[in-house]
Motif scaffolding. Structure first.
Motif, PDB file in Angstrom:
ATOM      1  N   SER A  63      15.015  57.462  53.625  1.00  0.00           N
ATOM      2  CA  SER A  63      13.888  58.156  52.983  1.00  0.00           C
ATOM      3  C   SER A  63      13.747  57.842  51.492  1.00  0.00           C
ATOM      4  CB  SER A  63      13.992  59.670  53.204  1.00  0.00           C
ATOM      5  OG  SER A  63      15.151  60.154  52.598  1.00  0.00           O
ATOM      6  N   VAL A  64      14.751  57.229  50.864  1.00  0.00           N
ATOM      7  CA  VAL A  64      14.591  56.896  49.438  1.00  0.00           C
ATOM      8  C   VAL A  64      13.634  55.708  49.334  1.00  0.00           C
ATOM      9  CG1 VAL A  64      15.730  56.082  47.328  1.00  0.00           C
ATOM     10  CG2 VAL A  64      16.856  57.800  48.765  1.00  0.00           C
ATOM     11  N   ARG A  65      12.513  55.921  48.660  1.00  0.00           N
ATOM     12  CA  ARG A  65      11.483  54.881  48.573  1.00  0.00           C
ATOM     13  C   ARG A  65      11.292  54.374  47.148  1.00  0.00           C
ATOM     14  NH1 ARG A  65       7.587  54.553  52.219  1.00  0.00           N
ATOM     15  NH2 ARG A  65       7.603  52.402  51.492  1.00  0.00           N
ATOM     16  N   MET A  66      11.897  55.074  46.180  1.00  0.00           N
ATOM     17  CA  MET A  66      11.657  54.698  44.784  1.00  0.00           C
ATOM     18  C   MET A  66      12.911  55.019  43.973  1.00  0.00           C
ATOM     19  SD  MET A  66       8.224  55.792  42.771  1.00  0.00           S
ATOM     20  CE  MET A  66       8.015  55.568  41.016  1.00  0.00           C
ATOM     21  N   LEU A  67      13.264  54.100  43.071  1.00  0.00           N
ATOM     22  CA  LEU A  67      14.420  54.297  42.191  1.00  0.00           C
ATOM     23  C   LEU A  67      13.996  53.924  40.779  1.00  0.00           C
ATOM     24  CD1 LEU A  67      17.572  54.699  41.755  1.00  0.00           C
ATOM     25  CD2 LEU A  67      17.772  52.238  42.132  1.00  0.00           C
ATOM     26  N   THR A  68      14.196  54.845  39.834  1.00  0.00           N
ATOM     27  CA  THR A  68      13.931  54.533  38.422  1.00  0.00           C
ATOM     28  C   THR A  68      15.259  54.250  37.744  1.00  0.00           C
ATOM     29  OG1 THR A  68      11.887  55.817  38.258  1.00  0.00           O
ATOM     30  CG2 THR A  68      13.103  55.466  36.220  1.00  0.00           C
ATOM     31  N   LEU A  69      15.363  53.071  37.120  1.00  0.00           N
ATOM     32  CA  LEU A  69      16.582  52.701  36.399  1.00  0.00           C
ATOM     33  C   LEU A  69      16.201  51.987  35.103  1.00  0.00           C
ATOM     34  CD1 LEU A  69      16.660  49.462  36.921  1.00  0.00           C
ATOM     35  CD2 LEU A  69      18.027  50.002  38.894  1.00  0.00           C
ATOM     36  N   ALA A  70      17.198  51.807  34.235  1.00  0.00           N
ATOM     37  CA  ALA A  70      17.001  51.041  33.002  1.00  0.00           C
ATOM     38  C   ALA A  70      17.487  49.616  33.276  1.00  0.00           C
ATOM     39  CB  ALA A  70      17.792  51.667  31.854  1.00  0.00           C
ATOM     40  N   PRO A  71      16.633  48.602  33.125  1.00  0.00           N
ATOM     41  CA  PRO A  71      17.063  47.229  33.410  1.00  0.00           C
ATOM     42  C   PRO A  71      18.295  46.799  32.611  1.00  0.00           C
ATOM     43  CG  PRO A  71      14.682  47.323  33.252  1.00  0.00           C
ATOM     44  CD  PRO A  71      15.194  48.675  32.822  1.00  0.00           C
ATOM     45  N   GLU A  72      18.480  47.360  31.397  1.00  0.00           N
ATOM     46  CA  GLU A  72      19.668  46.992  30.609  1.00  0.00           C
ATOM     47  C   GLU A  72      20.951  47.544  31.231  1.00  0.00           C
ATOM     48  OE1 GLU A  72      17.313  49.104  29.767  1.00  0.00           O
ATOM     49  OE2 GLU A  72      17.892  50.540  28.197  1.00  0.00           O
ATOM     50  N   GLN A  73      20.814  48.463  32.194  1.00  0.00           N
ATOM     51  CA  GLN A  73      21.987  48.981  32.921  1.00  0.00           C
ATOM     52  C   GLN A  73      22.219  48.174  34.202  1.00  0.00           C
ATOM     53  OE1 GLN A  73      24.063  50.839  31.506  1.00  0.00           O
ATOM     54  NE2 GLN A  73      23.488  52.991  31.378  1.00  0.00           N
ATOM     55  N   ASP A  74      21.333  47.223  34.482  1.00  0.00           N
ATOM     56  CA  ASP A  74      21.486  46.357  35.665  1.00  0.00           C
ATOM     57  C   ASP A  74      21.243  44.916  35.220  1.00  0.00           C
ATOM     58  OD1 ASP A  74      21.784  45.637  38.391  1.00  0.00           O
ATOM     59  OD2 ASP A  74      19.618  45.750  38.734  1.00  0.00           O
ATOM     60  N   GLU A  75      22.078  44.487  34.265  1.00  0.00           N
ATOM     61  CA  GLU A  75      21.889  43.174  33.624  1.00  0.00           C
ATOM     62  C   GLU A  75      21.825  42.033  34.634  1.00  0.00           C
ATOM     63  OE1 GLU A  75      21.281  41.872  30.733  1.00  0.00           O
ATOM     64  OE2 GLU A  75      21.720  43.390  29.210  1.00  0.00           O
ATOM     65  N   SER A  76      22.672  42.091  35.668  1.00  0.00           N
ATOM     66  CA  SER A  76      22.696  40.984  36.638  1.00  0.00           C
ATOM     67  C   SER A  76      21.504  41.055  37.584  1.00  0.00           C
ATOM     68  CB  SER A  76      23.996  41.048  37.453  1.00  0.00           C
ATOM     69  OG  SER A  76      23.942  42.181  38.309  1.00  0.00           O
ATOM     70  N   GLY A  77      20.853  42.205  37.639  1.00  0.00           N
ATOM     71  CA  GLY A  77      19.729  42.374  38.569  1.00  0.00           C
ATOM     72  C   GLY A  77      20.181  42.623  39.997  1.00  0.00           C
ATOM     73  N   ARG A  89      18.911  44.184  45.469  1.00  0.00           N
ATOM     74  CA  ARG A  89      19.310  44.775  46.749  1.00  0.00           C
ATOM     75  C   ARG A  89      18.375  45.913  47.158  1.00  0.00           C
ATOM     76  NH1 ARG A  89      23.862  45.077  50.139  1.00  0.00           N
ATOM     77  NH2 ARG A  89      23.134  46.317  51.907  1.00  0.00           N
ATOM     78  N   MET A  90      17.963  46.716  46.174  1.00  0.00           N
ATOM     79  CA  MET A  90      17.050  47.824  46.489  1.00  0.00           C
ATOM     80  C   MET A  90      15.724  47.286  47.001  1.00  0.00           C
ATOM     81  SD  MET A  90      18.655  50.651  46.079  1.00  0.00           S
ATOM     82  CE  MET A  90      20.082  49.778  46.714  1.00  0.00           C
ATOM     83  N   ARG A  91      15.246  46.206  46.399  1.00  0.00           N
ATOM     84  CA  ARG A  91      14.007  45.594  46.890  1.00  0.00           C
ATOM     85  C   ARG A  91      14.167  45.230  48.366  1.00  0.00           C
ATOM     86  NH1 ARG A  91      12.233  39.762  44.704  1.00  0.00           N
ATOM     87  NH2 ARG A  91      14.460  39.509  44.997  1.00  0.00           N
ATOM     88  N   ARG A  92      15.338  44.663  48.702  1.00  0.00           N
ATOM     89  CA  ARG A  92      15.548  44.258  50.108  1.00  0.00           C
ATOM     90  C   ARG A  92      15.709  45.463  51.023  1.00  0.00           C
ATOM     91  NH1 ARG A  92      20.109  41.115  50.477  1.00  0.00           N
ATOM     92  NH2 ARG A  92      20.675  41.112  48.280  1.00  0.00           N
ATOM     93  N   GLU A  93      16.094  46.607  50.434  1.00  0.00           N
ATOM     94  CA  GLU A  93      16.203  47.858  51.208  1.00  0.00           C
ATOM     95  C   GLU A  93      14.864  48.597  51.240  1.00  0.00           C
ATOM     96  OE1 GLU A  93      18.873  48.907  52.872  1.00  0.00           O
ATOM     97  OE2 GLU A  93      20.350  47.477  52.118  1.00  0.00           O
ATOM     98  N   LYS A  94      13.800  47.966  50.739  1.00  0.00           N
ATOM     99  CA  LYS A  94      12.440  48.535  50.718  1.00  0.00           C
ATOM    100  C   LYS A  94      12.332  49.774  49.822  1.00  0.00           C
ATOM    101  CE  LYS A  94      11.447  46.761  55.366  1.00  0.00           C
ATOM    102  NZ  LYS A  94      11.043  45.442  54.879  1.00  0.00           N
ATOM    103  N   VAL A  95      13.038  49.702  48.700  1.00  0.00           N
ATOM    104  CA  VAL A  95      12.956  50.754  47.683  1.00  0.00           C
ATOM    105  C   VAL A  95      12.179  50.161  46.495  1.00  0.00           C
ATOM    106  CG1 VAL A  95      14.281  52.213  46.081  1.00  0.00           C
ATOM    107  CG2 VAL A  95      15.168  51.761  48.389  1.00  0.00           C
TER     108      VAL A  95
END
Ligand code: ZN
Length: 308
Positions: free
Chosen positions: A120-134, A139-145
């Motif tokens: 049911s999780v469809r959206m995730l808000t994060l700071a890109p500087e906290q996910d430097e490697s992407g 992975r979330m994109r591939r999980e349809k988030v």
């Protein structure tokens, strides 16, 4: 006015009910959803904000289970939006999220959070500087988030790397941002420079962003790239007073300004989607077709693009 059938991608609570409250009951949740429907909301994403991972998972699990127990809930709950905990810990950018629970993005924690929602999780808000490697974004994109940047001071190259990894939007432009920033190279200007590559959500209550600025951003970004969200907290649809979001005390005054009792930061909005629709009609000259894009179509299209 167009017939109300709003899609709201960010709802922390409403009508006196806080979706982040551990004491949230099915009856209270159901009642708030009925009142949201009566307000014209046909689909929305209950939003769980930063806390300990255990608390976030527990709340995500609870809401996803509630949604399965009732036909009305099944229809109007389009999924869950998780805002945090991989956001900026820097004062101002962190907003009212509890900084002690903010952390760098971790794939195993991200998977724990989405597993708690059982799809049911469809959206995730994060700071890109906290996910430097992407790694988490990809992975979330591939999980349809749908991964949105927000509560962030990402550099332009960090934002661009995020987009290359699957970032699709930016959460509440102009909020979750420090009061004082560099005159040129700041998060707002960086996002505006990447227009067309990100869907931008905006809180259109006249409190979070002044009307003239909101109109200017919609003109620059293009109405087809903007989505109005309420970012409503439990005070939405209620009289002034003291309310809670995830246990934190928020004071709401007569002009619907939401202030954290201790540090004064804005904390969600006290407006519903119909309040925002009326506000836009009274204060900004935006025609029916554009309003339909802002309040409904763009959100539906975005969720459709991400996949079922
Ligand atoms: Zn926020």
């Amino acid at each position: 006015m167009h017939p109300p059938s709003y899609i709201d991608l960010q709802v922390n609570g409403a009508f006196g009910v806080d979706f982040n409250d551990d004491a949230l009951t099915f009856e209270a949740f159901h009642g708030a959803c009925q009142r949201l429907q009566a307000d014209g909301v046909v689909g929305f994403l209950p939003t769980i904000i930063t806390d300990s991972i255990e608390s976030m998972c527990r709340r995500i699990r609870k809401i996803s289970e509630f949604a399965k127990q009732d036909k009305m809930l099944e229809e109007c709950i389009l999924g869950i939006h998780v805002e945090g905990p991989f956001i900026s810990p820097v004062s101002g950018f962190v907003g009212t999220h509890p900084a002690q629970h903010v952390r760098p993005a971790s794939l195993s924690i991200a998977l724990q959070l989405i597993d708690a929602g059982q799809g049911s999780v469809r959206m995730l808000t994060l700071a890109p500087e906290q996910d430097e490697s992407g790694e988490v974004t990809d992975r979330m994109r591939r999980e349809k988030v749908a991964v949105f940047a927000g509560h962030t001071d990402a550099s332009r190259s960090q934002l661009q790397r995020g987009i290359d990894s699957g970032l699709v939007g930016f959460t509440h432009l102009g909020n979750g941002c420090a009061m004082q920033v560099h005159r040129h190279d700041n998060i707002i200007q960086r996002v505006l420079s990447l227009r067309g590559q990100l869907a931008i959500t905006l809180i259109a209550d006249g409190v979070h962003v002044p009307g003239w600025l909101l109109k200017s951003w919609i003109d620059i970004l293009g109405y087809e790239n903007c989505i109005v969200i309420s970012d409503a907290m439990s005070a939405a649809g209620m009289p002034p007073g003291e309310y809670r979001i995830s246990g934190q005390p928020i004071q709401v005054d007569s002009d619907r300004r939401t202030r954290h009792r201790e540090h004064g930061y804005l904390a969600g909005s006290a407006s519903t989607m119909s309040d925002m629709d009326r506000w836009i009609h009274h204060h900004l000259s935006i025609d029916e077709l554009r309003c339909k894009h802002l309040f409904q179509k763009n959100a539906i299209d975005l969720l459709g693009r991400i996949g079922a």
